[in-house]
Design a protein around this motif. Structure first.
Motif, PDB file in Angstrom:
ATOM      1  N   ASP A   1       9.419  18.324  35.990  1.00  7.06           N
ATOM      2  CA  ASP A   1      10.043  18.676  36.660  1.00  7.06           C
ATOM      3  C   ASP A   1      11.651  18.213  35.879  1.00  7.06           C
ATOM      4  OD1 ASP A   1       8.354  19.282  38.442  1.00  7.06           O
ATOM      5  OD2 ASP A   1       8.255  17.762  40.058  1.00  7.06           O
ATOM      6  N   ALA A   2      11.790  17.009  35.281  1.00  5.86           N
ATOM      7  CA  ALA A   2      13.711  16.541  34.672  1.00  5.86           C
ATOM      8  C   ALA A   2      13.543  17.370  33.710  1.00  5.86           C
ATOM      9  CB  ALA A   2      12.800  15.277  34.514  1.00  5.86           C
ATOM     10  N   ILE A   3      13.189  18.571  33.610  1.00  4.31           N
ATOM     11  CA  ILE A   3      13.439  19.289  32.212  1.00  4.31           C
ATOM     12  C   ILE A   3      15.009  19.729  32.468  1.00  4.31           C
ATOM     13  CG2 ILE A   3      12.944  21.479  30.579  1.00  4.31           C
ATOM     14  CD1 ILE A   3       9.549  20.557  30.901  1.00  4.31           C
ATOM     15  N   LYS A   4      15.721  19.923  31.768  1.00  2.00           N
ATOM     16  CA  LYS A   4      17.200  20.493  31.777  1.00  2.00           C
ATOM     17  C   LYS A   4      16.964  22.043  32.351  1.00  2.00           C
ATOM     18  CE  LYS A   4      21.768  21.123  29.498  1.00  2.00           C
ATOM     19  NZ  LYS A   4      22.202  20.685  28.227  1.00  2.00           N
ATOM     20  N   ARG A   5      17.714  21.964  33.064  1.00  5.32           N
ATOM     21  CA  ARG A   5      17.807  23.829  33.476  1.00  5.32           C
ATOM     22  C   ARG A   5      18.324  24.443  32.702  1.00  5.32           C
ATOM     23  NH1 ARG A   5      13.773  21.150  35.859  1.00  5.32           N
ATOM     24  NH2 ARG A   5      12.833  21.725  38.328  1.00  5.32           N
ATOM     25  N   GLY A   6      18.031  26.235  32.672  1.00  6.46           N
ATOM     26  CA  GLY A   6      18.861  26.873  32.270  1.00  6.46           C
ATOM     27  C   GLY A   6      19.729  27.446  33.192  1.00  6.46           C
ATOM     28  N   GLU A   7      20.782  28.026  32.331  1.00  6.32           N
ATOM     29  CA  GLU A   7      21.688  28.894  33.040  1.00  6.32           C
ATOM     30  C   GLU A   7      21.329  30.464  32.999  1.00  6.32           C
ATOM     31  OE1 GLU A   7      25.214  28.320  31.281  1.00  6.32           O
ATOM     32  OE2 GLU A   7      25.152  26.218  31.615  1.00  6.32           O
ATOM     33  N   GLY A   8      21.969  31.127  34.062  1.00  8.98           N
ATOM     34  CA  GLY A   8      22.024  32.801  34.705  1.00  8.98           C
ATOM     35  C   GLY A   8      20.488  33.075  35.081  1.00  8.98           C
ATOM     36  N   ALA A   9      20.174  34.129  35.401  1.00 10.78           N
ATOM     37  CA  ALA A   9      19.027  34.946  35.918  1.00 10.78           C
ATOM     38  C   ALA A   9      18.213  34.625  34.749  1.00 10.78           C
ATOM     39  CB  ALA A   9      19.178  36.417  35.856  1.00 10.78           C
ATOM     40  N   ASN A  10      18.011  34.414  33.716  1.00 12.67           N
ATOM     41  CA  ASN A  10      16.858  34.242  32.264  1.00 12.67           C
ATOM     42  C   ASN A  10      16.628  32.817  32.154  1.00 12.67           C
ATOM     43  OD1 ASN A  10      15.124  35.726  30.228  1.00 12.67           O
ATOM     44  ND2 ASN A  10      17.396  35.074  29.351  1.00 12.67           N
ATOM     45  N   GLY A  11      17.846  32.277  32.645  1.00 11.12           N
ATOM     46  CA  GLY A  11      17.491  30.667  32.327  1.00 11.12           C
ATOM     47  C   GLY A  11      17.184  30.722  30.902  1.00 11.12           C
ATOM     48  N   ALA A  12      18.637  30.840  29.971  1.00 13.13           N
ATOM     49  CA  ALA A  12      18.886  30.356  28.930  1.00 13.13           C
ATOM     50  C   ALA A  12      19.428  28.593  28.871  1.00 13.13           C
ATOM     51  CB  ALA A  12      19.833  31.413  28.223  1.00 13.13           C
ATOM     52  N   VAL A  13      18.816  28.163  28.143  1.00 20.14           N
ATOM     53  CA  VAL A  13      18.933  26.467  28.123  1.00 20.14           C
ATOM     54  C   VAL A  13      20.072  26.605  27.648  1.00 20.14           C
ATOM     55  CG1 VAL A  13      18.958  24.159  27.534  1.00 20.14           C
ATOM     56  CG2 VAL A  13      16.615  25.400  28.732  1.00 20.14           C
ATOM     57  N   ILE A  14      21.742  26.015  27.772  1.00 19.97           N
ATOM     58  CA  ILE A  14      23.297  26.666  26.536  1.00 19.97           C
ATOM     59  C   ILE A  14      23.618  24.723  26.406  1.00 19.97           C
ATOM     60  CG2 ILE A  14      25.685  26.534  27.152  1.00 19.97           C
ATOM     61  CD1 ILE A  14      23.884  29.250  27.380  1.00 19.97           C
ATOM     62  N   GLY A  15      23.779  24.452  25.337  1.00 15.79           N
ATOM     63  CA  GLY A  15      23.987  23.220  24.615  1.00 15.79           C
ATOM     64  C   GLY A  15      22.664  22.911  23.971  1.00 15.79           C
ATOM     65  N   GLN A  16      22.476  21.338  24.183  1.00 19.88           N
ATOM     66  CA  GLN A  16      21.096  20.529  24.277  1.00 19.88           C
ATOM     67  C   GLN A  16      20.270  20.719  24.815  1.00 19.88           C
ATOM     68  OE1 GLN A  16      21.454  19.774  21.469  1.00 19.88           O
ATOM     69  NE2 GLN A  16      20.210  17.767  20.225  1.00 19.88           N
ATOM     70  N   PRO A  17      19.306  21.561  24.579  1.00 16.07           N
ATOM     71  CA  PRO A  17      18.032  21.961  25.123  1.00 16.07           C
ATOM     72  C   PRO A  17      16.861  20.216  25.339  1.00 16.07           C
ATOM     73  CG  PRO A  17      17.857  23.038  23.669  1.00 16.07           C
ATOM     74  CD  PRO A  17      19.332  22.345  22.909  1.00 16.07           C
ATOM     75  N   ASP A  18      16.634  20.174  26.035  1.00 14.96           N
ATOM     76  CA  ASP A  18      15.394  19.323  25.646  1.00 14.96           C
ATOM     77  C   ASP A  18      13.963  19.696  24.582  1.00 14.96           C
ATOM     78  OD1 ASP A  18      16.639  17.762  28.067  1.00 14.96           O
ATOM     79  OD2 ASP A  18      15.036  17.927  29.011  1.00 14.96           O
ATOM     80  N   ARG A  19      13.079  18.514  24.233  1.00 14.04           N
ATOM     81  CA  ARG A  19      12.469  19.307  23.149  1.00 14.04           C
ATOM     82  C   ARG A  19      10.855  18.249  23.209  1.00 14.04           C
ATOM     83  NH1 ARG A  19      12.562  15.919  18.573  1.00 14.04           N
ATOM     84  NH2 ARG A  19      14.024  14.184  18.597  1.00 14.04           N
ATOM     85  N   ILE A  20      10.193  18.908  22.374  1.00 13.14           N
ATOM     86  CA  ILE A  20       9.026  18.915  22.371  1.00 13.14           C
ATOM     87  C   ILE A  20       9.101  17.641  21.044  1.00 13.14           C
ATOM     88  CG2 ILE A  20       6.596  18.711  21.714  1.00 13.14           C
ATOM     89  CD1 ILE A  20       6.603  21.490  22.959  1.00 13.14           C
ATOM     90  N   THR A  21       9.636  15.866  21.471  1.00  8.14           N
ATOM     91  CA  THR A  21       9.091  15.491  19.739  1.00  8.14           C
ATOM     92  C   THR A  21       7.448  15.262  19.282  1.00  8.14           C
ATOM     93  OG1 THR A  21       8.560  13.505  20.914  1.00  8.14           O
ATOM     94  CG2 THR A  21      11.293  14.175  20.791  1.00  8.14           C
ATOM     95  N   GLU A  22       6.575  15.718  19.672  1.00  7.65           N
ATOM     96  CA  GLU A  22       5.044  15.604  19.252  1.00  7.65           C
ATOM     97  C   GLU A  22       4.425  16.345  20.179  1.00  7.65           C
ATOM     98  OE1 GLU A  22       1.781  12.800  17.319  1.00  7.65           O
ATOM     99  OE2 GLU A  22       3.969  11.816  18.463  1.00  7.65           O
ATOM    100  N   ALA A  23       3.215  17.416  19.850  1.00  7.23           N
ATOM    101  CA  ALA A  23       2.152  17.241  20.953  1.00  7.23           C
ATOM    102  C   ALA A  23       1.097  17.097  19.655  1.00  7.23           C
ATOM    103  CB  ALA A  23       2.571  19.081  20.528  1.00  7.23           C
ATOM    104  N   ARG A  24       0.106  16.655  20.494  1.00  2.00           N
ATOM    105  CA  ARG A  24      -0.950  16.098  20.035  1.00  2.00           C
ATOM    106  C   ARG A  24      -2.677  16.417  21.209  1.00  2.00           C
ATOM    107  NH1 ARG A  24       1.830  12.140  22.183  1.00  2.00           N
ATOM    108  NH2 ARG A  24       1.091  11.129  23.177  1.00  2.00           N
ATOM    109  N   VAL A  25      -3.589  16.270  20.159  1.00  2.00           N
ATOM    110  CA  VAL A  25      -4.863  17.640  20.463  1.00  2.00           C
ATOM    111  C   VAL A  25      -5.502  16.020  20.837  1.00  2.00           C
ATOM    112  CG1 VAL A  25      -6.798  18.706  20.481  1.00  2.00           C
ATOM    113  CG2 VAL A  25      -4.094  19.168  19.882  1.00  2.00           C
ATOM    114  N   ILE A  26      -5.681  16.342  22.395  1.00  2.00           N
ATOM    115  CA  ILE A  26      -6.671  15.040  22.236  1.00  2.00           C
ATOM    116  C   ILE A  26      -8.205  15.415  23.353  1.00  2.00           C
ATOM    117  CG2 ILE A  26      -6.904  12.878  24.306  1.00  2.00           C
ATOM    118  CD1 ILE A  26      -4.254  13.574  24.837  1.00  2.00           C
ATOM    119  N   GLU A  27      -9.036  15.364  22.827  1.00  2.00           N
ATOM    120  CA  GLU A  27     -10.714  15.710  22.503  1.00  2.00           C
ATOM    121  C   GLU A  27     -10.976  14.135  23.474  1.00  2.00           C
ATOM    122  OE1 GLU A  27     -12.078  18.432  21.198  1.00  2.00           O
ATOM    123  OE2 GLU A  27     -10.489  18.813  19.792  1.00  2.00           O
TER     124      GLU A  27
END
Length: 183
Positions: free
Chosen positions: A157-183
């Motif tokens: 819910d806190a992810i930085k919102r984009g602009e316009g109808a397409n929702g393109a994020v302007i400036g510095q977008p939020d990012r995934i720093t690490e993705a881990r698989v958990i079994e």
């Protein structure tokens, strides 16, 4: 022999462990971890693709390039969506693996559901995925449902919102720093 049959029956009755994905997210908006249960039984090819790319580190430093208030947050462009790259191309790429054939189901696109992004062709999903902020019934049966957020929806819910109808994020977008698989 009876002991072997009993052991085999016990193994058959035990459910397989589900695969989950932990996404560490940071940026101007979101900071925290999101846990997603992947639906291997509903979309096995797509769940495997996401898990494989996560294990390879492909999602690390990938931005949320398209974020639309009241709809969804999209990420996963491992080709053009890496932090520090040319963000003008973010959202147009995929992985070096072939596109996947659609695995549509009757699971509804509700809040927290994770779907695979694609182009106009139903069989064009590759690495990009999106997380729903709100229900999107118009997507039902049109996009592959690959999982569901089980923890960290407050981070989504806190992810930085984009602009316009397409929702393109302007400036510095939020990012995934690490993705881990958990079994």
């Amino acid at each position: 022999m009876r002991k072997l049959v009993s052991i085999l029956a016990l193994v058959a009755a035990t459910p397989a462990f589900a695969t989950s994905l932990a996404l560490d997210i940071e940026g101007e908006g979101a900071n925290g971890t999101v846990t997603i249960d992947l639906f291997e039984d509903v979309a096995p090819q797509h769940a495997e693709r996401i898990a494989t790319l996560a294990e390879e580190g492909a999602y690390d430093d990938v931005v949320f390039h398209r974020v639309i208030e009241g709809f969804m947050a999209q990420t996963g462009d491992v080709e053009f969506g890496k932090m520090g790259g040319d963000m003008r191309m973010a959202g147009r790429g995929g992985s070096d693996m072939p596109d996947l054939e659609a695995e549509f189901s009757d699971i509804a696109f509700e809040r927290g559901v994770v779907g695979m992004a694609r182009s106009q062709s139903p069989d064009s999903a590759n690495s990009q995925f999106f997380i729903m902020f709100e229900p999107g019934p118009f997507l039902n049966g049109q996009y592959t449902v690959v999982g569901e957020v089980t923890d960290g929806m407050d981070v989504v819910d806190a992810i930085k919102r984009g602009e316009g109808a397409n929702g393109a994020v302007i400036g510095q977008p939020d990012r995934i720093t690490e993705a881990r698989v958990i079994e």
